[in-house]
Write an enzyme that holds these catalytic residues in place. Structure first.
Site, short mmCIF file in Angstrom:
data_model
loop_
_atom_site.label_atom_id
_atom_site.label_comp_id
_atom_site.label_asym_id
_atom_site.label_seq_id
_atom_site.Cartn_x
_atom_site.Cartn_y
_atom_site.Cartn_z
N GLY A 1 3.36 -3.15 3.06
CA GLY A 1 3.66 -4.54 2.76
C GLY A 1 5.11 -4.80 3.11
O GLY A 1 5.56 -4.47 4.20
N SER B 1 3.54 2.91 5.65
CA SER B 1 4.43 1.80 5.94
C SER B 1 5.53 1.69 4.89
O SER B 1 6.38 2.56 4.79
CB SER B 1 3.62 0.52 6.06
OG SER B 1 4.38 -0.54 6.56
N ALA B 2 5.54 0.62 4.09
CA ALA B 2 6.57 0.47 3.05
C ALA B 2 6.54 1.65 2.08
O ALA B 2 7.58 2.11 1.60
CB ALA B 2 6.37 -0.84 2.29
N HIS C 1 6.09 2.30 12.17
CA HIS C 1 5.66 1.36 13.21
C HIS C 1 6.65 1.36 14.38
O HIS C 1 6.87 0.33 15.01
CB HIS C 1 5.53 -0.07 12.68
CG HIS C 1 4.82 -0.19 11.37
ND1 HIS C 1 3.51 0.17 11.21
CD2 HIS C 1 5.25 -0.62 10.15
CE1 HIS C 1 3.15 -0.05 9.94
NE2 HIS C 1 4.19 -0.52 9.30
N GLU D 1 2.65 4.61 15.55
CA GLU D 1 1.37 4.37 14.91
C GLU D 1 0.41 5.54 15.12
O GLU D 1 0.26 6.05 16.23
CB GLU D 1 0.74 3.08 15.45
CG GLU D 1 1.63 1.85 15.30
CD GLU D 1 1.94 1.49 13.85
OE1 GLU D 1 2.58 2.34 13.16
OE2 GLU D 1 1.55 0.41 13.42
#
Length: 233
Positions: A90, A122-123, A159, A194
């Site tokens: 997020g 991710s986060a 990413h 990724e």
């Protein structure tokens, strides 16, 4: 001994949520029936319950139960007894802000160093580093500090994207921005592409997945780290 799985993303192009990591996650969470999910990173538009349900749908394929940290009256106590934790993606600024708000960052760090399995995407991967300063996210909220878990001795840029060859203009590249970070900071940065992830067992960190990673150090030339290699920074 630390046991962590730090992934660039939760979803690959044309894939479904966490499908590319199913086999890895099944092995990673061996012996863990219930995993606490930290949904704090997701901004408005989806509730914590809805986000937790997305995670539950992915983990039910490997026989694991998911419960959101937001469901506990005492999140510190919940983490103290957790058998495993997953922090979803997020906005990193929002995630870190909430971790400080509920005073759980230090507790989460403690449990990781005690050997509780931790999985982040991710986060949720950004926060495993020394600071969150190499996130790609916009600062939609101001956290009390950029300091994060420090569970690994470098920062993550999930990413990670390479410059597009032949393109006349694509703005500032990720490499440019990371070099700007190193103008004022000496913390090494690993750019995770990724489909790639870091497998952490104690002090040994191994890059896994189909693609290499891009490694940045202050005042040094960036270089490629092949998948299957140890990350030694």
């Amino acid at each position: 001994m630390k046991k962590m799985l730090i992934a660039s993303t939760s979803t690959l192009y044309e894939g479904t949520y966490l499908d590319y990591l199913q086999k890895e996650l099944q092995e990673f969470f061996t012996g863990v029936d219930e995993i606490i999910f930290i949904p704090y990173a997701r901004p408005g538009g989806i509730s914590h319950d809805a986000y937790t349900e997305i995670a539950q749908q992915a983990f039910k394929h490997i026989g694991k139960s998911i419960i959101g940290l937001h469901r506990f009256e005492d999140p510190q106590k919940a983490l103290k007894g957790a058998k495993g934790v997953f922090t979803g993606g997020g906005n990193t600024f929002l995630l870190v802000s909430q971790l400080y708000k509920f005073n759980v960052l230090s507790r989460l760090r403690q449990r990781i160093f005690e050997g509780m399995p931790y999985f982040g995407t991710s986060a949720g991967s950004n926060i495993t580093g020394v600071t969150m300063q190499t996130t790609n996210d916009m600062p939609i909220i101001y956290p009390p500090s950029f300091k994060t878990l420090g569970a690994i001795p470098f920062n993550i840029n999930p990413h990670y994207l390479d410059p597009v060859s032949g393109l006349k203009h694509m703005g500032e590249t990720r490499e440019t921005r990371i070099k700007e970070f190193h103008t004022y900071n000496s913390i090494p940065v690993v750019g995770l592409r990724e489909g790639s992830w870091l497998d952490v067992k104690g002090d040994q960190i191994t890059l896994k997945g189909a693609l290499s990673a891009r490694v940045f150090k202050q005042a040094e030339q960036a270089y490629e780290l092949a998948t299957g290699s140890l990350v030694e920074l």
